[in-house]
Design a protein around this motif. Structure first.
Motif, PDB file in Angstrom:
ATOM      1  N   ASN A  64      45.648  72.676 -27.600  1.00 20.22           N
ATOM      2  CA  ASN A  64      44.872  71.463 -27.790  1.00 20.22           C
ATOM      3  C   ASN A  64      45.805  70.296 -28.074  1.00 20.22           C
ATOM      4  O   ASN A  64      46.705  70.403 -28.910  1.00 20.22           O
ATOM      5  N   THR A  65      45.581  69.178 -27.379  1.00 22.21           N
ATOM      6  CA  THR A  65      46.291  67.935 -27.688  1.00 22.21           C
ATOM      7  C   THR A  65      45.298  66.830 -28.040  1.00 22.21           C
ATOM      8  O   THR A  65      45.689  65.706 -28.318  1.00 22.21           O
ATOM      9  N   GLY A  66      44.008  67.157 -28.021  1.00 26.84           N
ATOM     10  CA  GLY A  66      42.962  66.175 -28.300  1.00 26.84           C
ATOM     11  C   GLY A  66      42.654  66.045 -29.775  1.00 26.84           C
ATOM     12  O   GLY A  66      43.201  66.754 -30.627  1.00 26.84           O
ATOM     13  N   ILE A  67      41.731  65.149 -30.083  1.00 22.27           N
ATOM     14  CA  ILE A  67      41.285  64.911 -31.457  1.00 22.27           C
ATOM     15  C   ILE A  67      40.135  65.857 -31.777  1.00 22.27           C
ATOM     16  O   ILE A  67      39.191  65.992 -30.990  1.00 22.27           O
ATOM     17  N   VAL A  68      40.227  66.520 -32.940  1.00 22.42           N
ATOM     18  CA  VAL A  68      39.151  67.404 -33.398  1.00 22.42           C
ATOM     19  C   VAL A  68      38.744  66.951 -34.791  1.00 22.42           C
ATOM     20  O   VAL A  68      39.576  66.856 -35.689  1.00 22.42           O
ATOM     21  N   LYS A  69      37.443  66.674 -34.972  1.00 16.76           N
ATOM     22  CA  LYS A  69      36.975  66.241 -36.287  1.00 16.76           C
ATOM     23  C   LYS A  69      35.593  66.817 -36.569  1.00 16.76           C
ATOM     24  O   LYS A  69      34.798  67.060 -35.663  1.00 16.76           O
ATOM     25  N   GLY A  70      35.335  67.078 -37.849  1.00 16.63           N
ATOM     26  CA  GLY A  70      34.054  67.630 -38.265  1.00 16.63           C
ATOM     27  C   GLY A  70      33.996  67.726 -39.768  1.00 16.63           C
ATOM     28  O   GLY A  70      34.892  67.240 -40.467  1.00 16.63           O
ATOM     29  N   GLN A  71      32.960  68.367 -40.284  1.00 13.61           N
ATOM     30  CA  GLN A  71      32.816  68.518 -41.733  1.00 13.61           C
ATOM     31  C   GLN A  71      33.581  69.733 -42.240  1.00 13.61           C
ATOM     32  O   GLN A  71      34.502  69.600 -43.019  1.00 13.61           O
ATOM     33  N   SER A  72      33.202  70.916 -41.772  1.00 14.18           N
ATOM     34  CA  SER A  72      33.834  72.143 -42.256  1.00 14.18           C
ATOM     35  C   SER A  72      34.117  73.096 -41.104  1.00 14.18           C
ATOM     36  O   SER A  72      33.487  73.030 -40.059  1.00 14.18           O
ATOM     37  N   PHE A  73      35.097  73.996 -41.333  1.00 12.74           N
ATOM     38  CA  PHE A  73      35.545  74.952 -40.322  1.00 12.74           C
ATOM     39  C   PHE A  73      35.999  74.205 -39.060  1.00 12.74           C
ATOM     40  O   PHE A  73      35.383  74.298 -37.995  1.00 12.74           O
ATOM     41  N   VAL A  74      37.103  73.482 -39.234  1.00 12.66           N
ATOM     42  CA  VAL A  74      37.635  72.627 -38.177  1.00 12.66           C
ATOM     43  C   VAL A  74      39.068  73.051 -37.884  1.00 12.66           C
ATOM     44  O   VAL A  74      39.887  73.158 -38.795  1.00 12.66           O
ATOM     45  N   GLY A  75      39.381  73.282 -36.601  1.00 16.05           N
ATOM     46  CA  GLY A  75      40.733  73.696 -36.237  1.00 16.05           C
ATOM     47  C   GLY A  75      41.182  73.146 -34.907  1.00 16.05           C
ATOM     48  O   GLY A  75      40.365  72.877 -34.024  1.00 16.05           O
ATOM     49  N   GLY A  76      42.487  72.992 -34.757  1.00 18.05           N
ATOM     50  CA  GLY A  76      43.032  72.485 -33.501  1.00 18.05           C
ATOM     51  C   GLY A  76      42.734  73.392 -32.328  1.00 18.05           C
ATOM     52  O   GLY A  76      42.439  72.929 -31.227  1.00 18.05           O
ATOM     53  N   VAL A  77      42.781  74.706 -32.532  1.00 18.68           N
ATOM     54  CA  VAL A  77      42.471  75.666 -31.473  1.00 18.68           C
ATOM     55  C   VAL A  77      41.064  76.215 -31.660  1.00 18.68           C
ATOM     56  O   VAL A  77      40.260  76.211 -30.735  1.00 18.68           O
ATOM     57  N   SER A  78      40.738  76.705 -32.865  1.00 13.53           N
ATOM     58  CA  SER A  78      39.419  77.280 -33.151  1.00 13.53           C
ATOM     59  C   SER A  78      38.962  76.864 -34.541  1.00 13.53           C
ATOM     60  O   SER A  78      39.766  76.768 -35.461  1.00 13.53           O
TER      61      SER A  78
END
Length: 188
Positions: A72-86
């Motif tokens: 992953n080279t994109g942006i990942v955002k969230g509240q909980s259980f957030v990861g670059g791959v999974s």
């Protein structure tokens, strides 16, 4: 994600210039994986909506299968259980990496948010930030999870508790032959 659910085999898929937004189990390639994802990548945005349930990942939101040779080279955002791959790994992640920016509130990791499976030969170079349970490889390594031969060179930022270069918390689990050279900024 591009695929909501995978019970078969996904391989050689690249996600570019995309925006996936949802409440739970959201990933660039696949939202929920119970089988195999190989040689896939995400360069888009994965966005967990406000007050979302969780499991947001650059490649896969929730992994109960096998992720191999993905990145992953994109942006990942969230509240909980957030990861670059999974966002949430319960099985196997091997030979994967993240260079994207990963952010959330809790259980936030460069590779995986909450690991109770196996993470092997993975690397994070992206910035990882959150409130609690924040780590360069995984936010929390729990329930017998194993992390082996992994590295973090990215900056890890946390504002509350359980902040670490490799894992924010390692509870009854194993981290072996791993290295962190990224800066850790815990301000809580």
């Amino acid at each position: 994600g591009f695929f909501g659910y995978n019970g078969g085999k996904i391989s050689n898929v690249g996600i570019l210039n995309s925006y996936f937004c949802g409440f739970s189990r959201v990933g660039g390639v696949c939202g929920y994986n119970s089988s195999t994802i190989t040689n896939c990548y995400n360069k888009g945005v994965v966005d967990g909506t406000a007050d979302a349930a969780g499991s947001f990942g650059g490649v896969c939101g929730c992994n109960l299968g096998i992720l191999t040779n993905c990145y992953n080279t994109g942006i990942v955002k969230g509240q909980s259980f957030v990861g670059g791959v999974s966002g949430d790994n319960n099985k196997t992640i091997t030979n994967c990496y993240n260079t994207g920016i990963v952010s959330g509130q809790s259980y936030v990791g460069g590779i995986d948010g909450d690991n109770s499976g196996t993470i092997t030969n993975c690397n994070n170079a992206g910035i990882v930030s959150g409130k609690s349970y924040v780590g360069g490889v995984c936010g929390k390594n729990s329930n017998g999870g194993t992390v082996t031969n992994c590295n973090n060179t990215g900056e890890v930022r946390g504002t509350s508790q359980y902040i670490g270069g490799l894992s924010g918390d390692n509870d009854s689990s194993s981290i072996t032959n791993c290295n962190n050279t990224g800066e850790v900024k815990a301000t809580g």
